[in-house]
Design a protein around this motif. Structure first.
Motif, PDB file in Angstrom:
ATOM      1  N   TYR A 519      36.468  40.292  36.461  1.00  0.00           N
ATOM      2  CA  TYR A 519      37.316  41.208  35.714  1.00  0.00           C
ATOM      3  C   TYR A 519      36.700  41.427  34.335  1.00  0.00           C
ATOM      4  O   TYR A 519      35.874  40.638  33.861  1.00  0.00           O
ATOM      5  CB  TYR A 519      38.745  40.692  35.594  1.00  0.00           C
ATOM      6  CG  TYR A 519      38.893  39.372  34.864  1.00  0.00           C
ATOM      7  CD1 TYR A 519      39.100  39.322  33.488  1.00  0.00           C
ATOM      8  CD2 TYR A 519      38.842  38.162  35.566  1.00  0.00           C
ATOM      9  CE1 TYR A 519      39.235  38.121  32.831  1.00  0.00           C
ATOM     10  CE2 TYR A 519      38.982  36.956  34.907  1.00  0.00           C
ATOM     11  CZ  TYR A 519      39.177  36.937  33.542  1.00  0.00           C
ATOM     12  OH  TYR A 519      39.309  35.750  32.887  1.00  0.00           O
ATOM     13  N   ASN A 520      37.106  42.515  33.703  1.00  0.00           N
ATOM     14  CA  ASN A 520      36.608  42.856  32.373  1.00  0.00           C
ATOM     15  C   ASN A 520      37.762  42.889  31.381  1.00  0.00           C
ATOM     16  O   ASN A 520      38.899  43.234  31.745  1.00  0.00           O
ATOM     17  CB  ASN A 520      35.906  44.216  32.362  1.00  0.00           C
ATOM     18  CG  ASN A 520      34.674  44.233  33.245  1.00  0.00           C
ATOM     19  OD1 ASN A 520      34.195  43.180  33.662  1.00  0.00           O
ATOM     20  ND2 ASN A 520      34.169  45.429  33.524  1.00  0.00           N
ATOM     21  N   LEU A 551      42.833  44.934  30.262  1.00  0.00           N
ATOM     22  CA  LEU A 551      42.283  44.164  31.376  1.00  0.00           C
ATOM     23  C   LEU A 551      42.019  45.153  32.507  1.00  0.00           C
ATOM     24  O   LEU A 551      42.939  45.829  32.976  1.00  0.00           O
ATOM     25  CB  LEU A 551      43.275  43.081  31.819  1.00  0.00           C
ATOM     26  CG  LEU A 551      42.904  42.264  33.048  1.00  0.00           C
ATOM     27  CD1 LEU A 551      41.640  41.452  32.804  1.00  0.00           C
ATOM     28  CD2 LEU A 551      44.059  41.355  33.453  1.00  0.00           C
ATOM     29  N   TYR A 552      40.757  45.230  32.964  1.00  0.00           N
ATOM     30  CA  TYR A 552      40.406  46.251  33.947  1.00  0.00           C
ATOM     31  C   TYR A 552      39.309  45.739  34.876  1.00  0.00           C
ATOM     32  O   TYR A 552      38.716  44.676  34.641  1.00  0.00           O
ATOM     33  CB  TYR A 552      39.993  47.554  33.263  1.00  0.00           C
ATOM     34  CG  TYR A 552      38.738  47.447  32.420  1.00  0.00           C
ATOM     35  CD1 TYR A 552      37.524  47.932  32.879  1.00  0.00           C
ATOM     36  CD2 TYR A 552      38.792  46.884  31.155  1.00  0.00           C
ATOM     37  CE1 TYR A 552      36.380  47.848  32.114  1.00  0.00           C
ATOM     38  CE2 TYR A 552      37.652  46.797  30.366  1.00  0.00           C
ATOM     39  CZ  TYR A 552      36.446  47.280  30.842  1.00  0.00           C
ATOM     40  OH  TYR A 552      35.319  47.184  30.079  1.00  0.00           O
ATOM     41  N   ASN A 553      39.043  46.511  35.914  1.00  0.00           N
ATOM     42  CA  ASN A 553      38.020  46.165  36.919  1.00  0.00           C
ATOM     43  C   ASN A 553      38.273  44.792  37.524  1.00  0.00           C
ATOM     44  O   ASN A 553      37.343  43.998  37.733  1.00  0.00           O
ATOM     45  CB  ASN A 553      36.609  46.217  36.321  1.00  0.00           C
ATOM     46  CG  ASN A 553      36.139  47.637  36.054  1.00  0.00           C
ATOM     47  OD1 ASN A 553      36.730  48.606  36.540  1.00  0.00           O
ATOM     48  ND2 ASN A 553      35.085  47.766  35.254  1.00  0.00           N
ATOM     49  N   VAL A 554      39.526  44.493  37.802  1.00  0.00           N
ATOM     50  CA  VAL A 554      39.849  43.214  38.434  1.00  0.00           C
ATOM     51  C   VAL A 554      39.429  43.270  39.899  1.00  0.00           C
ATOM     52  O   VAL A 554      39.796  44.187  40.643  1.00  0.00           O
ATOM     53  CB  VAL A 554      41.354  42.914  38.310  1.00  0.00           C
ATOM     54  CG1 VAL A 554      41.690  41.584  38.998  1.00  0.00           C
ATOM     55  CG2 VAL A 554      41.760  42.863  36.842  1.00  0.00           C
ATOM     56  N   SER A 555      38.661  42.297  40.310  1.00  0.00           N
ATOM     57  CA  SER A 555      38.143  42.271  41.673  1.00  0.00           C
ATOM     58  C   SER A 555      39.271  42.083  42.677  1.00  0.00           C
ATOM     59  O   SER A 555      40.291  41.435  42.401  1.00  0.00           O
ATOM     60  CB  SER A 555      37.118  41.130  41.804  1.00  0.00           C
ATOM     61  OG  SER A 555      36.767  40.937  43.153  1.00  0.00           O
ATOM     62  N   SER A 559      42.724  36.603  41.756  1.00  0.00           N
ATOM     63  CA  SER A 559      44.091  36.137  41.948  1.00  0.00           C
ATOM     64  C   SER A 559      45.089  37.281  41.782  1.00  0.00           C
ATOM     65  O   SER A 559      44.906  38.164  40.937  1.00  0.00           O
ATOM     66  CB  SER A 559      44.391  35.038  40.938  1.00  0.00           C
ATOM     67  OG  SER A 559      45.758  34.718  40.945  1.00  0.00           O
ATOM     68  N   PRO A 560      46.154  37.259  42.597  1.00  0.00           N
ATOM     69  CA  PRO A 560      47.230  38.238  42.395  1.00  0.00           C
ATOM     70  C   PRO A 560      47.817  38.170  40.990  1.00  0.00           C
ATOM     71  O   PRO A 560      48.371  39.165  40.502  1.00  0.00           O
ATOM     72  CB  PRO A 560      48.265  37.843  43.455  1.00  0.00           C
ATOM     73  CG  PRO A 560      47.471  37.136  44.507  1.00  0.00           C
ATOM     74  CD  PRO A 560      46.378  36.416  43.785  1.00  0.00           C
ATOM     75  N   ILE A 561      47.715  37.015  40.356  1.00  0.00           N
ATOM     76  CA  ILE A 561      48.225  36.888  38.984  1.00  0.00           C
ATOM     77  C   ILE A 561      47.453  37.825  38.061  1.00  0.00           C
ATOM     78  O   ILE A 561      48.035  38.541  37.238  1.00  0.00           O
ATOM     79  CB  ILE A 561      48.106  35.423  38.513  1.00  0.00           C
ATOM     80  CG1 ILE A 561      48.955  34.524  39.400  1.00  0.00           C
ATOM     81  CG2 ILE A 561      48.497  35.289  37.055  1.00  0.00           C
ATOM     82  CD1 ILE A 561      48.805  33.036  39.086  1.00  0.00           C
ATOM     83  N   LEU A 562      46.118  37.842  38.189  1.00  0.00           N
ATOM     84  CA  LEU A 562      45.317  38.731  37.361  1.00  0.00           C
ATOM     85  C   LEU A 562      45.529  40.191  37.733  1.00  0.00           C
ATOM     86  O   LEU A 562      45.567  41.069  36.873  1.00  0.00           O
ATOM     87  CB  LEU A 562      43.829  38.374  37.500  1.00  0.00           C
ATOM     88  CG  LEU A 562      43.372  37.054  36.887  1.00  0.00           C
ATOM     89  CD1 LEU A 562      41.909  36.802  37.205  1.00  0.00           C
ATOM     90  CD2 LEU A 562      43.593  37.060  35.384  1.00  0.00           C
ATOM     91  N   GLN A 563      45.685  40.448  39.034  1.00  0.00           N
ATOM     92  CA  GLN A 563      45.896  41.825  39.461  1.00  0.00           C
ATOM     93  C   GLN A 563      47.203  42.373  38.900  1.00  0.00           C
ATOM     94  O   GLN A 563      47.297  43.553  38.547  1.00  0.00           O
ATOM     95  CB  GLN A 563      45.888  41.902  40.983  1.00  0.00           C
ATOM     96  CG  GLN A 563      44.536  41.537  41.594  1.00  0.00           C
ATOM     97  CD  GLN A 563      44.538  41.624  43.121  1.00  0.00           C
ATOM     98  OE1 GLN A 563      45.412  42.267  43.696  1.00  0.00           O
ATOM     99  NE2 GLN A 563      43.581  40.960  43.762  1.00  0.00           N
TER     100      GLN A 563
END
Length: 778
Positions: A519-520, A551-555, A559-563
């Protein structure tokens, strides 16, 4: 005839010769006199006309004004000689001839040529930009050989200050015709005379290595071409003597004395061996500390209560000076002027203690008439004046003037800063003279950087510590790494509104690719701040921060938390910081403490609402005759969300410098159910670092020292634990590591190389055995 001439261009000096006129000689012979017995000055002349020959640029009237020869009046041969001297001393003429011809006086002159161009040849170590400003001779001005010789001496001194004692400067002129010459300074630089060894005789309490670290002069080491302090400069030894004396006196050695300083030239005549012959004496402690006064309205005990020195502490003159300052400030606050606290020292050699009694007495009624400042071409007067606690009309306090002089020197704006006092318009008035010599305060640097976490990068920075001569600080920096970039613009006004109130503003932009492009993050914002003292060692800072956190470009494998956190939020927060620092003003020169507490409150607008708290405590102490440095650091933080869940851009992480032996973001809560097991950060963190630094026995000039350390810490706590397959570990788990360090004081900064071994960790933690950083100074 009286005729004199000089040819300084060829370096030939002609003595003044005097001859009597033809008719005077004939008269003397006719009288049977011997020529040598006739005094020239007894001859008198009278002229009705003066003829001037040979002048092209200098007006005839100007020459007559210099000569001061009256027309029609009698003048002796001595008067003609005086006229000649005045013309020669004018510096306008290469040769001068004065010849009486009956009733006419003929003045013949040959003017000095005009300097067409000034250049320096043969210089390599010091470039033209460094040397040309030192030259007082100017192009398009009349050539002055005396000034050219003085310029050559000035350039030679500049080379001596850079350690090239064998440098020779020769001024030469090249005739270009049409009464024009080029002035050329031919330089023979010679070699650098280095200091091969600095040693001490008579020291037993401190090693040679410890004392060498006190001195400004350094021994020649492997970086001798870059480090200029290893060159021999005689004037620097006087400064070193003062540094060495201050070092011992601040540690209680009141009888310390430098018996001699010997500087021996090597047989090859390319190096010096410097030896300090010292007598240490014994270290004394404070005994009884008391205060007395015979002045009405002064309770000595009240003044004694503000002192900080106590029985059993190591004696230090600075501690006594600080107590005197506290007492006199108390008297001023109570409206009692001209009160002086005079320390009276009673020595007890058997117990090796010094009893201090502060005698409160009435000082002389002397006032400051004015403060005169000279030498500041760029720096404004008010920047210097604000370092004085005293203004015109205030009672004169020598201690305050000395303290102000030290603050002016500590600014770093001036190469030299002399503060002296003299009697004013009356014995009750004092004038304070401040004479400064400015030095460059800005720098532009281009360089490379390396971080184990971020990889190699490029850094560009510009910094100006005295912006527009106003004492303000301006800094611009851009640093790029393999996976990140960081840009900062900062501006600081140290005396906002004319008070000890530091106002600043930071504008920042950061982009980072985290966890192997999982992620970026992007942060853009600014933060104005105010900081001011609330105690002798305590400062309070207030700040505001507005930023856009993205927060962008999350793979998809993250984690679903980051998404769930992906997107852009606006953060608006106010905060404060409270710090207590005894590193420079503490009673013990071998120990210092830094305490810092910060809190930020987000929710003043924006999308985030939280309270973020951090605290840091650092203590350092020198032991084993100051050869070993012990340092302990404790820190922690807590993030409490008022509304919603915390976000990865706000949570805490431990870097590779916070917890050596682990990668940056290599510990803390993780979503173990995902493929890449992202580091999520935590709402809480704590870290402790204990380290010791010690000499390795290598020559001090190499700049090496060693160390050992023990680190421990943890990051834990999440608001949202809904990860993939419910396998989120956000509990408290202490990690620790041990290792060794190599410190290297290089020309580009202090480097620290760490080799660490984790001794307590979790299975999913990411280790990092080797770590290279730019060491920070506590």
């Amino acid at each position: 005839m009286v005729k004199v001439s000089r040819d300084a261009r060829r370096g030939v000096k002609y003595a003044v010769s005097a001859r009597v006129t033809a008719f005077a000689v004939a008269g003397a012979v006719a009288a049977g006199s011997v020529l040598s017995t006739v005094p020239v000055f007894a001859q008198s002349f009278q002229f009705s006309n003066v003829v001037i020959e040979g002048n092209n640029r200098v007006d005839s009237g100007t020459i007559l004004n210099y000569a001061e020869i009256p027309q029609g009046a009698s003048i002796s041969g001595g008067g003609l000689n005086d006229a000649y001297q005045r013309l020669v001393n004018s510096g306008l003429f290469e040769t001068v001839s004065i010849e009486p011809q009956g009733g006419t006086l003929v003045i013949s002159v040959e003017e000095w040529p005009v300097v067409n161009r000034i250049s320096i040849e043969g210089n390599d170590r010091l470039d033209d930009e460094q040397l040309l400003p030192l030259i007082q001779s100017q192009s398009r001005r009349i050539y002055d050989p005396a000034q050219a010789e003085q310029d050559a001496a000035t350039l030679t001194q500049a080379y001596e200050e850079s350690g090239r004692l064998g440098a020779r400067i020769t001024p030469r002129i090249i005739d270009r015709g049409n009464d024009l010459v080029d002035l050329v300074f031919e330089v023979s630089e010679g070699g650098v005379v280095e200091i091969e060894r600095v040693s001490f005789v008579g020291n037993s309490s401190f090693s040679d290595g410890r004392l060498r670290r006190v001195l400004d002069t350094k021994q020649a080491g492997p970086l001798r071409q870059l480090i200029q302090r290893d060159t021999f400069i005689g004037d620097r030894l006087e400064f070193d003597k003062q540094l060495l004396t201050d070092f011992y006196r601040s540690r209680g050695y009141v009888d310390f004395e430098i018996l001699s300083v010997n500087s021996e030239f090597s047989r090859e005549r390319n190096a010096f061996f410097v030896t300090f012959n010292v007598r240490e004496g014994q270290s004394y402690e404070f005994g009884e500390v008391s205060a007395t006064s015979s002045l009405p309205g002064i309770d000595a005990q009240d003044y004694l209560n503000v002192t900080r020195t106590r029985r059993g502490q190591t004696y230090s003159p600075s501690s006594v000076e600080n107590d005197v300052a506290r007492m006199e400030r108390l008297a001023i606050r109570r409206g009692m002027t001209f009160v002086r606290a005079t320390p009276q020292v009673t020595r007890n050699d058997r117990a090796q203690t010094l009893d201090i009694n502060y005698e409160l007495e009435r000082g002389p009624r002397v006032f400051v008439e004015r403060i005169d400042i000279e030498g500041n071409q760029t720096t404004l007067d008010r920047v210097i004046r604000r370092e004085f606690d005293t203004v015109e009309g205030d009672p004169f306090n020598p201690r305050q003037i000395r303290a102000s002089a030290e603050r002016i020197r500590a600014l770093g704006y001036f190469k030299n800063a002399d503060v002296e006092t003299r009697e004013g318009s009356s014995p009750e008035q004092v004038i304070v003279d401040v004479d400064v010599e400015e030095q460059p305060t800005g720098n532009l640097s281009f360089g490379g950087s390396y971080s184990v976490d971020d990889g190699p990068g490029v850094a560009i920075s510009f910094a100006e510590r005295n912006f527009l001569g106003r004492g303000q600080s301006l800094r611009f920096q851009v640093a790029t790494g393999t996976d990140s970039s960081n840009s900062v613009i900062s501006f600081v006004e140290p005396y906002f509104l004319g008070r000890d109130l530091e106002a600043g503003i930071n504008v920042f932009y950061r982009v980072a690719e985290e966890d192997d492009d999982d992620y970026n993050t992007e942060v853009l914002g600014f933060s104005p701040s105010l900081e001011f003292p609330i105690g002798e060692n305590t400062r309070l800072g207030l700040n505001y921060r507005l930023s856009r956190d993205r927060l962008y470009n999350v793979s998809e494998d993250s984690s679903p938390i980051l998404q769930a956190e992906e997107g852009t939020l606006i953060s608006s927060s106010v905060g404060y910081s409270l710090s207590y620092d005894t590193r420079r003003t503490g009673l013990n020169p071998n120990a210092g403490v830094l305490l810092r507490f910060n809190q930020d409150f987000a929710g003043l607008g924006g999308d985030n609402k939280y309270v973020k708290t951090t605290a840091t405590a650092i203590a350092q102490r020198l032991v084993m005759n100051e050869e070993v440095t012990l340092r302990a650091t404790l820190e922690g933080g807590a993030l409490h969300m008022i509304d919603g869940d915390s976000r990865v851009t706000d949570r805490f992480f431990l870097s590779g410098n916070d917890l050596r032996g682990f990668e940056g973001r290599g510990t803390g809560p993780r979503d173990l159910g995902t493929e890449n097991q992202d580091a999520l950060g935590g709402n809480f963190y704590t870290a402790a670092r204990f380290e010791a630094e010690f000499p390795l026995g290598t020559p001090e000039e190499y700049g090496f020292s060693g160390g050992v350390f023990l680190d421990a810490g943890s990051v834990w706590g999440l608001d949202n634990t809904d990860g993939a397959e419910g396998e989120v570990d956000d509990g408290f788990a202490l990690r620790s590591s041990i290792g060794v360090s190599l410190f290297w004081d290089t020309a580009i900064g202090p480097l620290q190389l760490n080799l660490a071994k984790p001794i307590k960790k979790e299975e999913y933690d990411e280790e990092q055995v080797f770590n290279l950083t730019i060491a920070t100074q506590f």
